[in-house]
Design a protein around this motif. Structure first.
Motif, PDB file in Angstrom:
ATOM      1  N   THR A 197      -0.533 -13.275   5.389  1.00 54.85           N
ATOM      2  CA  THR A 197       0.806 -12.719   5.551  1.00 54.85           C
ATOM      3  C   THR A 197       0.790 -11.703   6.671  1.00 54.85           C
ATOM      4  O   THR A 197      -0.247 -11.084   6.947  1.00 54.85           O
ATOM      5  CB  THR A 197       1.301 -12.070   4.243  1.00 54.85           C
ATOM      6  OG1 THR A 197       2.674 -11.703   4.390  1.00 54.85           O
ATOM      7  CG2 THR A 197       0.484 -10.840   3.898  1.00 54.85           C
ATOM      8  N   ILE A 198       1.923 -11.528   7.330  1.00 58.11           N
ATOM      9  CA  ILE A 198       2.039 -10.592   8.448  1.00 58.11           C
ATOM     10  C   ILE A 198       3.077  -9.541   8.069  1.00 58.11           C
ATOM     11  O   ILE A 198       4.279  -9.790   8.155  1.00 58.11           O
ATOM     12  CB  ILE A 198       2.452 -11.316   9.738  1.00 58.11           C
ATOM     13  CG1 ILE A 198       1.460 -12.445  10.061  1.00 58.11           C
ATOM     14  CG2 ILE A 198       2.539 -10.332  10.905  1.00 58.11           C
ATOM     15  CD1 ILE A 198       1.905 -13.336  11.200  1.00 58.11           C
ATOM     16  N   PRO A 199       2.644  -8.359   7.614  1.00 55.14           N
ATOM     17  CA  PRO A 199       3.615  -7.324   7.228  1.00 55.14           C
ATOM     18  C   PRO A 199       4.344  -6.765   8.437  1.00 55.14           C
ATOM     19  O   PRO A 199       3.889  -6.875   9.581  1.00 55.14           O
ATOM     20  CB  PRO A 199       2.738  -6.243   6.583  1.00 55.14           C
ATOM     21  CG  PRO A 199       1.424  -6.901   6.289  1.00 55.14           C
ATOM     22  CD  PRO A 199       1.261  -7.955   7.340  1.00 55.14           C
ATOM     23  N   THR A 200       5.473  -6.154   8.154  1.00 62.90           N
ATOM     24  CA  THR A 200       6.206  -5.365   9.143  1.00 62.90           C
ATOM     25  C   THR A 200       6.095  -3.898   8.733  1.00 62.90           C
ATOM     26  O   THR A 200       5.496  -3.567   7.707  1.00 62.90           O
ATOM     27  CB  THR A 200       7.673  -5.780   9.203  1.00 62.90           C
ATOM     28  OG1 THR A 200       8.278  -5.485   7.937  1.00 62.90           O
ATOM     29  CG2 THR A 200       7.813  -7.260   9.500  1.00 62.90           C
ATOM     30  N   SER A 201       6.707  -3.017   9.514  1.00 65.95           N
ATOM     31  CA  SER A 201       6.653  -1.597   9.169  1.00 65.95           C
ATOM     32  C   SER A 201       7.393  -1.297   7.874  1.00 65.95           C
ATOM     33  O   SER A 201       7.162  -0.256   7.249  1.00 65.95           O
ATOM     34  CB  SER A 201       7.231  -0.758  10.309  1.00 65.95           C
ATOM     35  OG  SER A 201       8.578  -1.140  10.567  1.00 65.95           O
ATOM     36  N   ALA A 202       8.263  -2.207   7.449  1.00 69.85           N
ATOM     37  CA  ALA A 202       9.017  -1.995   6.210  1.00 69.85           C
ATOM     38  C   ALA A 202       8.385  -2.696   5.019  1.00 69.85           C
ATOM     39  O   ALA A 202       8.891  -2.600   3.896  1.00 69.85           O
ATOM     40  CB  ALA A 202      10.452  -2.496   6.394  1.00 69.85           C
ATOM     41  N   SER A 203       7.288  -3.390   5.198  1.00 69.48           N
ATOM     42  CA  SER A 203       6.712  -4.203   4.129  1.00 69.48           C
ATOM     43  C   SER A 203       6.009  -3.355   3.069  1.00 69.48           C
ATOM     44  O   SER A 203       5.397  -2.319   3.367  1.00 69.48           O
ATOM     45  CB  SER A 203       5.705  -5.203   4.701  1.00 69.48           C
ATOM     46  OG  SER A 203       6.343  -6.164   5.490  1.00 69.48           O
ATOM     47  N   THR A 204       6.093  -3.830   1.830  1.00 69.43           N
ATOM     48  CA  THR A 204       5.335  -3.248   0.721  1.00 69.43           C
ATOM     49  C   THR A 204       4.701  -4.370  -0.065  1.00 69.43           C
ATOM     50  O   THR A 204       5.203  -5.504  -0.110  1.00 69.43           O
ATOM     51  CB  THR A 204       6.217  -2.415  -0.223  1.00 69.43           C
ATOM     52  OG1 THR A 204       7.272  -3.246  -0.730  1.00 69.43           O
ATOM     53  CG2 THR A 204       6.809  -1.217   0.485  1.00 69.43           C
TER      54      THR A 204
ATOM     55  N   LEU B  27       2.645  -1.276   3.212  1.00 68.64           N
ATOM     56  CA  LEU B  27       1.793  -2.040   4.140  1.00 68.64           C
ATOM     57  C   LEU B  27       2.155  -1.737   5.587  1.00 68.64           C
ATOM     58  O   LEU B  27       1.797  -2.499   6.494  1.00 68.64           O
ATOM     59  CB  LEU B  27       1.934  -3.545   3.861  1.00 68.64           C
ATOM     60  CG  LEU B  27       1.437  -4.041   2.502  1.00 68.64           C
ATOM     61  CD1 LEU B  27       1.715  -5.528   2.359  1.00 68.64           C
ATOM     62  CD2 LEU B  27      -0.052  -3.770   2.336  1.00 68.64           C
ATOM     63  N   SER B  28       2.848  -0.631   5.813  1.00 76.88           N
ATOM     64  CA  SER B  28       3.325  -0.332   7.173  1.00 76.88           C
ATOM     65  C   SER B  28       2.172  -0.164   8.156  1.00 76.88           C
ATOM     66  O   SER B  28       2.320  -0.461   9.347  1.00 76.88           O
ATOM     67  CB  SER B  28       4.186   0.934   7.156  1.00 76.88           C
ATOM     68  OG  SER B  28       3.431   2.051   6.691  1.00 76.88           O
ATOM     69  N   ALA B  29       1.021   0.296   7.651  1.00 75.91           N
ATOM     70  CA  ALA B  29      -0.132   0.491   8.552  1.00 75.91           C
ATOM     71  C   ALA B  29      -0.662  -0.834   9.076  1.00 75.91           C
ATOM     72  O   ALA B  29      -1.450  -0.852  10.031  1.00 75.91           O
ATOM     73  CB  ALA B  29      -1.235   1.254   7.831  1.00 75.91           C
ATOM     74  N   TYR B  30      -0.262  -1.937   8.454  1.00 77.81           N
ATOM     75  CA  TYR B  30      -0.764  -3.258   8.837  1.00 77.81           C
ATOM     76  C   TYR B  30       0.319  -4.098   9.503  1.00 77.81           C
ATOM     77  O   TYR B  30       0.206  -5.318   9.576  1.00 77.81           O
ATOM     78  CB  TYR B  30      -1.338  -3.972   7.617  1.00 77.81           C
ATOM     79  CG  TYR B  30      -2.526  -3.239   7.051  1.00 77.81           C
ATOM     80  CD1 TYR B  30      -3.810  -3.510   7.511  1.00 77.81           C
ATOM     81  CD2 TYR B  30      -2.361  -2.242   6.095  1.00 77.81           C
ATOM     82  CE1 TYR B  30      -4.900  -2.821   7.031  1.00 77.81           C
ATOM     83  CE2 TYR B  30      -3.453  -1.536   5.604  1.00 77.81           C
ATOM     84  CZ  TYR B  30      -4.718  -1.833   6.075  1.00 77.81           C
ATOM     85  OH  TYR B  30      -5.799  -1.147   5.607  1.00 77.81           O
ATOM     86  N   ALA B  31       1.358  -3.436   9.975  1.00 76.07           N
ATOM     87  CA  ALA B  31       2.443  -4.155  10.628  1.00 76.07           C
ATOM     88  C   ALA B  31       1.922  -4.952  11.815  1.00 76.07           C
ATOM     89  O   ALA B  31       1.180  -4.438  12.650  1.00 76.07           O
ATOM     90  CB  ALA B  31       3.516  -3.170  11.086  1.00 76.07           C
TER      91      ALA B  31
ATOM     92  N   THR C 161       7.000  -7.718   0.564  1.00 75.01           N
ATOM     93  CA  THR C 161       8.401  -7.680   0.993  1.00 75.01           C
ATOM     94  C   THR C 161       8.486  -7.616   2.517  1.00 75.01           C
ATOM     95  O   THR C 161       7.588  -7.107   3.190  1.00 75.01           O
ATOM     96  CB  THR C 161       9.115  -6.459   0.407  1.00 75.01           C
ATOM     97  OG1 THR C 161       8.556  -5.264   0.956  1.00 75.01           O
ATOM     98  CG2 THR C 161       8.972  -6.417  -1.107  1.00 75.01           C
ATOM     99  N   SER C 162       9.551  -8.115   3.044  1.00 76.62           N
ATOM    100  CA  SER C 162       9.861  -8.066   4.482  1.00 76.62           C
ATOM    101  C   SER C 162       8.713  -8.504   5.369  1.00 76.62           C
ATOM    102  O   SER C 162       8.371  -7.831   6.350  1.00 76.62           O
ATOM    103  CB  SER C 162      10.283  -6.639   4.882  1.00 76.62           C
ATOM    104  OG  SER C 162      11.358  -6.184   4.104  1.00 76.62           O
ATOM    105  N   PRO C 163       8.067  -9.636   5.062  1.00 74.65           N
ATOM    106  CA  PRO C 163       6.965 -10.076   5.921  1.00 74.65           C
ATOM    107  C   PRO C 163       7.501 -10.704   7.209  1.00 74.65           C
ATOM    108  O   PRO C 163       8.700 -10.857   7.388  1.00 74.65           O
ATOM    109  CB  PRO C 163       6.251 -11.119   5.069  1.00 74.65           C
ATOM    110  CG  PRO C 163       7.357 -11.723   4.261  1.00 74.65           C
ATOM    111  CD  PRO C 163       8.316 -10.593   3.966  1.00 74.65           C
TER     112      PRO C 163
END
Length: 986
Positions: free
Chosen positions: A705-712, A763-767, A802-804
Motif C-alpha cells: 500500500t502507498i500511504p498519503t500524508s492523510a493516511s492512518t 502513516l503520514s511519515a510513510y507518504a 485510509t486514504s491510500p
C-alpha cells in the motif's frame, strides 16, 4: 623508515636511521623503536637484593632488558642524526685513568661496575651521596668498581633502564644528578664518536612505608680504544632539527659539534609566524662529549604536547672553529607521534550492490600499510557486564594484582561480578607515584539527540581524593574530555549501587567512553589493594549501556601495503549484505606497528536483488536506473506507475480470502470465531502466547500500500488475559519485509477487555512509500500467563489503511536478459513525463513465462529540464547512477579517463578497446573515430608529436561529419603521431 615489528625481542637495538625531514619517518621511528622498549620493567629480571652489600648483591639484569636500554639510546641518537650503533653491556672493561683515586681490577666489566653503582645509589637513599661522581668510601655498598662507574657514568635516582635514558636526554631536574644546565648527560649520550656504553639498574621497591626508588648508572665515558674517530664531526641539536616528538621536549635546548667553539655564540629563535622567542644561554661548556651551546626556552616552548604541529626557527651565530661554519640555521617542528596529519579517504558509490562493489582508498602516503574497515551501523541495545561466559567488549589497563572482573559479595548490580577499579599499591617505583587504573568500552558509539551513557556504581573504601573520571573521546582516543567525576566517600562507601545517566553529545562522529580511576592529590591518603586485600577498596561498575544511540560493529577489513582499492562484499564484510543496512567504510594507516585512528566515513546502503538505484529527480528526458540482477532470471519487466487513490479492508472471513501469512504456534488458529471478540462478520484474527516461554507470534498482511500524508492504519482490538509484559505491535516495512519498524504497541492485561476497541495509527511519515503491514505479539521479559485455549491472547479485526494512493496508470516494459540497468523515459512510462508527478518504478524477474515477485518500488519525481543537471554531471547521475565518475578518473581502469569515455560516448564501466582510424596522404596525417553525440560542454582538440615528448596543436584541424570526429595535422616526415586532447569547458 623504520620497519613495523611486533615484539620488543624482535626489534633491532641499533643501526637505525631516520629522515627527520619526513614526518611519517619520525612517527614510524617512534612507534616501532621507542615503543618497543616500553614495558621494560616486566623484562628486567633483576637478581640482586636491597639488604646486602656483599659481592653479588648488585645482581644482574636480563639480556632483553639490556636490549631495551640499547634500543632506547640508539633511538635518540638516530633521531639526533648521530651514528646509532652504540652497544650496551658488550663485555668491555672499565676505563681506568692513571690519576684515578680508586682503581678496580682491570678485568672488571663496565656492566658489572655500573650495576654496583646502581646498588650503591639506592642503598644510601634517602641520602643522595651515592649520586656523586666522586663518591666517598663511607657510602654503603661502596666499591672501587662503583666509584669507577660513578666517575664515568650518568647517574639517576627515581628512574631506571629506558626511563633513565629519557630523563638524561631531557635533563629533568627531578631524580637526576643536578647537572642539567650543562646537559652533560645528553652530551655523553649523543657524543658522535661513542660506540660502547653499559647500564646498571635496580628496579626500586615499596614495602610497607619503606620506599626505595629505582636507580640507574649508565657508563658513558669511553676508553680511547672505543672511540670511532672515523666519524666526521657534525652539528647535532636537541630537540633535533626537523620533525621531533614533543614528548621528548625540554627547557634546555642545545646545539653540539665536537670542533666548534661556542664561547661567543648567540642564539635567536622565532615561532612559525617569525615572532621572536626569548631565550637565555645557560652553558657554553666544552668537553664531556661534544662541545655544546645550551639555552633555556620559555615554558610555552618546552611543553611536552601541542594541539598541532608547532615549528620553531633557530639560528646560532658567531660560531668559531677550524672548518666549522660560523652560523647554523635549522627549524624544529614538535609533533605528536601518535597522530598523523593525513587521513584515509574512501570514495565510491552510495548504494553498492549486495554482490559487491569496488571502492577507492586515498589520502594516505608514506605508511607501512593501509587498512579499509567495514562497520555496520546498528541500534545500541547492548549492556556490558562482567559475568563469566559473556563476551564483554571491554579493554582494561589495570594491574594484574587484583581482579578486574571482581566477584565481591554485594558489589555486583546484576549477576555475581562487576568491573572493579582500585589502586593496586600506594607507590609504584616505575612512575614515582600512584598508578591510575582504567578501562575502555570497546565500542564506537553514535549518539543521537538526547543520548545518554548509563551505568551503575558502588563505592567501596575510597578516599575523597580518589576519583572516578568518566570520559569520552571523538578522535579515536587521542584526547579525552570529562563527562562526570565521582569522588570517594571514605570508609563508609555506598550501601547499595547507584545509577548514573550521563549525556552524550550528538556530534555526528563515533564516540568512545572510558572509566579512569586516579588520585587527584599525590599527598592525600588512599586505600590500596595491597594494604586491604580482603576489603572492597575502590569502585565497582556494572551494567554499562547507552540509550538514544547507535553503534558501529566492526565486521571486516582489508589491509595491505599501498592499498588503493578494495571490494566491499559479503565475503570481505564477513556477513551477508542486504537492503536496509547502513555501513560505514573507513580507512586508516598502520605505521611503525601502530594502527592510527580511522578516517572519515563513506556511508553506504547496500541494495538487494531487483532494488533500483539512481536519481529521485530525473529530467523530463528520463534517466537510467541500475538494479541488482536475479541470477535465476531469464528476463525482466520494468513497471512504471503513477499513484492515485483507493481503500481496502482486511478481515478474517472465509470470503474474500484474507491476504495474510503467519508465524504462530500450532496450539491455536490465526482465525477465531469467539463471540464478542470481532468487529464485524464471523471471524477475527488472533495472536497468543501458547506457552510460558513463547517470545513472538505474528501475521503479515500481504498487500503493498502507498500511504498519503492523510493516511492512518485503522483496526480493532480486544485483549483476553495476558501477561503485562506481552506487547502487541503494529509494524510497517518499506523494503518488502526485510526489516520492520514498530509504529504502535499495546501492553497485555491480566483482566480481559470488555469490548473491541478502535485503534488508529498515523502513516503520514510513510507518504509516497510502498509499505507492508504486520502485527506481532512479543514478550519483553519474564514468563507468559498460563495458556487458556479459548480466551488467552489478543484479537484483531477490520484492518484498513485510509486514504491510500493506488495506481492511476501503469505500464510494463520487457527488459533483456543480462541487463542491470533500466531506463525511465516517455516510452517506458507510456506517458510523457510531467514535472512534479510522482512515479513508482519497480522490476520483476521472469523465468521463462513464470513471473517472480516484484522488487521494491523506487519513487521518483521528474523535474524541469532547466532545473536538471547538465553535461558531465548529468552523464554521471542519469546514465551511470551507481558509479562514481570524474572527468580525470578512470572508473573501469582501461586507461581511458572517464571524461574521454563521456566525450566519445563509450561505457565508463566496461573496459573499452577503441582504436582510431588513421588516414595518411601527401599533405595531412589524420585520425578519426565515431562520435554518436557531440557533448556541448567538451572542448574536442588534438595534438601531434614527432618524438612522443613534445606535443603541439599547430596546424591541427578538427571537423565533425557523418557521425565521426576527424582530427588532422600537417604531415612532416614519416614518424608523426597524434592524440586526442579532451578538455571540460569551464
Amino acid at each position: 623508515m623504520a620497519a613495523t615489528l611486533a615484539a620488543a625481542s624482535a626489534v633491532p637495538t641499533r643501526g637505525f636511521e631516520v629522515d627527520t625531514s619526513d614526518r611519517n619517518s619520525v612517527v614510524a621511528h617512534f612507534q616501532s623503536v621507542y615503543r618497543a622498549s616500553e614495558g621494560y620493567r616486566d623484562r628486567m629480571e633483576w637478581t640482586g637484593n636491597f639488604t646486602s652489600t656483599a659481592a653479588g648483591a648488585e645482581g644482574t639484569v636480563s639480556p632483553t632488558f639490556v636490549g631495551d636500554v640499547e634500543r632506547r639510546v640508539n633511538y635518540f641518537r638516530a633521531l639526533c642524526g648521530v651514528p646509532a650503533n652504540v652497544r650496551v653491556n658488550s663485555g668491555s672493561t672499565v676505563n681506568i685513568q692513571a690519576a684515578d683515586a680508586h682503581k678496580p681490577d682491570a678485568s672488571t666489566t663496565k656492566a658489572a661496575a655500573a650495576q654496583r653503582s646502581a646498588l650503591m645509589i639506592v642503598r644510601n637513599y634517602p641520602s643522595t651521596s651515592g649520586m656523586n661522581h666522586n663518591p666517598a668510601q663511607s657510602n654503603v655498598a661502596w666499591t672501587a668498581a662503583a666509584w669507577n662507574a660513578n666517575r664515568n657514568g650518568n647517574l639517576a635516582l627515581g628512574y631506571f633502564g629506558p626511563g633513565a635514558v629519557d630523563s638524561y636526554v631531557k635533563e629533568d631536574v627531578s631524580g637526576v644528578s643536578n647537572w642539567n644546565v650543562d646537559v652533560g648527560h645528553r652530551r655523553w649520550l649523543m657524543s658522535h664518536w661513542s660506540t660502547d656504553f653499559a647500564t646498571g639498574d635496580t628496579p626500586g621497591r615499596f614495602s610497607g612505608n619503606s620506599v626505595l626508588p629505582p636507580t640507574n648508572a649508565l657508563y658513558v665515558v669511553p676508553k680511547v680504544s672505543e672511540v670511532d674517530f672515523s666519524v666526521a664531526p657534525l652539528f647535532h641539536a636537541f630537540p633535533a632539527a626537523g620533525y621531533f616528538p614533543a614528548r621528548h621536549n625540554t627547557p634546555y635546548w642545545s646545539l653540539s659539534h665536537s670542533e666548534a667553539d661556542f664561547s661567543s655564540a648567540t642564539v635567536t629563535m622565532s615561532d612559525s609566524s617569525m615572532t621572536a622567542v626569548p631565550v637565555t644561554v645557560v652553558s657554553r661548556r666544552e668537553g664531556s662529549g661534544d662541545n655544546s651551546l645550551v639555552w633555556q626556552v620559555p615554558a610555552s616552548v618546552s611543553a611536552p604536547s601541542f594541539p598541532a604541529d608547532t615549528t620553531f626557527h633557530v639560528t646560532v651565530s658567531n660560531i668559531k672553529g677550524d672548518k666549522v661554519p660560523s652560523q647554523y640555521t635549522y627549524q624544529v617542528t614538535l609533533i605528536n607521534p601518535n597522530r598523523l596529519n593525513e587521513s584515509g579517504v574512501i570514495t565510491g558509490g552510495n548504494s553498492p550492490v549486495a554482490s559487491g562493489a569496488t571502492y577507492q582508498v586515498g589520502g594516505l602516503n608514506g605508511v607501512d600499510q593501509i587498512e579499509a574497515g567495514m562497520f555496520q551501523r546498528k541500534a545500541a541495545t547492548w549492556s556490558e557486564g562482567s559475568e563469566d561466559g559473556t563476551t564483554a567488549k571491554i579493554i582494561s589497563s589495570t594491574s594484574s594484582t587484583y581482579a578486574f572482573n571482581a566477584a565481591v559479595s554485594g558489589y555486583a548490580k546484576s549477576g555475581s561480578k562487576a568491573f572493579r577499579l582500585t589502586f593496586p599499591t600506594r607507590y609504584d617505583p616505575l612512575i614515582n607515584g600512584v598508578p591510575r587504573q582504567l578501562f575502555r568500552v570497546d565500542r564506537e558509539i553514535l549518539p543521537g539527540n538526547g543520548a545518554t551513557l548509563n551505568f551503575h556504581y558502588r563505592r567501596g573504601l575510597m578516599t575523597p581524593a580518589s576519583k572516578l573520571a568518566v570520559e569520552s573521546s571523538t578522535d579515536g582516543g587521542l584526547t579525552w574530555v570529562s563527562l562526570l567525576s565521582i569522588s570517594g566517600a571514605g570508609s563508609s562507601g555506598d550501601s547499595a549501587f547507584q545509577s548514573s545517566s550521563v549525556p552524550l553529545a550528538h556530534v555526528g562522529v563515533p564516540t568512545m567512553v572510558r572509566f579512569r580511576y586516579y588520585l587527584s592529590d599525590s599527598t592525600a591518603a588512599l586505600y590500596a589493594h595491597e594494604d586491604y586485600p580482603s576489603h572492597p577498596t575502590g569502585i565497582f561498575i556494572d551494567d554499562i549501556s547507552v540509550s538514544g544511540s547507535d553503534w558501529l560493529e566492526s565486521s571486516g577489513s582489508v589491509k595491505s601495503s599501498g592499498l588503493q582499492s578494495f571490494t566491499f562484499s559479503s565475503a570481505t564484510a564477513g556477513t551477508t549484505l542486504s537492503s536496509g543496512q547502513t555501513w560505514w567504510l573507513r580507512a586508516r594507516a598502520h605505521l611503525g606497528g601502530r594502527a592510527f585512528p580511522w578516517g572519515a566515513a563513506k556511508v553506504v546502503s547496500p541494495r538487494g536483488v531487483l532494488e533500483l538505484s539512481g536519481t529521485s529527480a530525473p529530467p523530463l528526458s528520463g534517466a537510467n536506473y541500475d538494479f541488482i540482477p536475479d541470477p535465476q532470471a531469464t528476463s525482466y519487466l520494468l513497471e512504471v506507475s503513477a499513484p492515485g487513490g483507493g481503500v481496502w479492508t482486511e478481515g478474517a472471513e472465509t470470503s474474500p480470502v484474507p491476504h495474510v501469512s503467519s508465524q504462530i504456534s500450532t496450539a491455536y488458529s490465526l482465525y477465531s470465531d469467539l463471540a464478542g471478540y470481532r468487529k464485524s462478520g464471523a471471524r477475527s484474527f488472533r495472536l497468543g502466547m501458547a506457552t510460558t516461554t513463547d517470545t513472538e507470534e505474528l501475521f503479515t498482511i500481504e498487500r503493498d500500500t502507498i500511504p498519503t500524508s492523510a493516511s492512518t492504519l485503522e483496526f480493532w482490538t480486544r485483549r483476553g488475559p495476558m501477561a503485562k509484559t506481552n506487547l502487541l505491535h503494529a509494524e510497517v516495512s518499506t523494503n518488502g519485509g526485510d526489516t520492520w519498524t514498530s509504529l504502535w504497541s499495546l501492553p497485555g492485561t491480566t483482566k480481559a477487555d470488555s469490548a473491541v476497541t478502535k485503534q488508529s495509527v498515523s502513516l503520514s511519515a510513510y507518504a509516497g512509500k510502498t509499505v507492508k503491514v504486520r502485527f506481532a505479539l512479543r514478550n519483553s521479559s519474564g514468563s507468559n500467563l498460563k495458556w487458556n485455549a479459548k480466551t488467552s491472547g489478543v484479537w484483531i479485526d477490520d484492518i484498513t489503511v485510509t486514504s491510500p494512493s493506488p495506481v492511476l496508470w501503469s505500464k510494463e516494459t520487457s527488459v533483456s536478459p543480462g541487463a542491470t540497468t533500466v531506463s525511465l523515459s516517455e516510452f517506458s512510462a507510456g506517458h510523457p513525463l510531467v514535472i512534479g508527478q510522482i512515479l513508482h518504478l519497480r522490476v520483476r524477474s521472469m523465468n521463462g513465462a513464470t513471473a517472480g515477485a516484484w522488487g521494491p518500488s523506487f519513487v521518483v519525481t521528474p523535474t524541469s529540464s532547466s532545473a536538471a543537471l547538465t553535461g558531465f554531471a548529468a552523464y554521471q547521475v542519469y546514465e551511470y547512477p551507481s558509479v562514481t565518475l570524474s572527468f580525470e578518473g578512470d572508473a573501469d581502469g582501461d586507461g581511458m579517463p572517464d571524461g574521454l569515455e563521456y566525450a566519445f560516448s563509450t561505457d565508463p564501466t566496461q573496459p573499452t578497446v577503441s582504436a582510431d582510424e588513421v588516414t595518411v596522404n601527401a599533405a595531412r596525417f589524420e585520425i578519426s573515430r565515431d562520435l554518436p553525440v557531440e557533448r556541448p560542454d567538451v572542448d574536442y582538440r588534438a595534438q601531434w608529436s614527432d618524438d612522443l615528448k613534445n606535443w603541439s596543436e599547430a596546424g591541427v584541424e578538427i571537423r565533425i561529419e557523418g557521425g565521426k570526429i576527424i582530427a588532422s595535422a600537417p604531415r612532416v616526415g614519416s614518424s608523426r603521431m597524434m592524440r586526442w586532447l579532451i578538455l571540460e569547458k569551464q
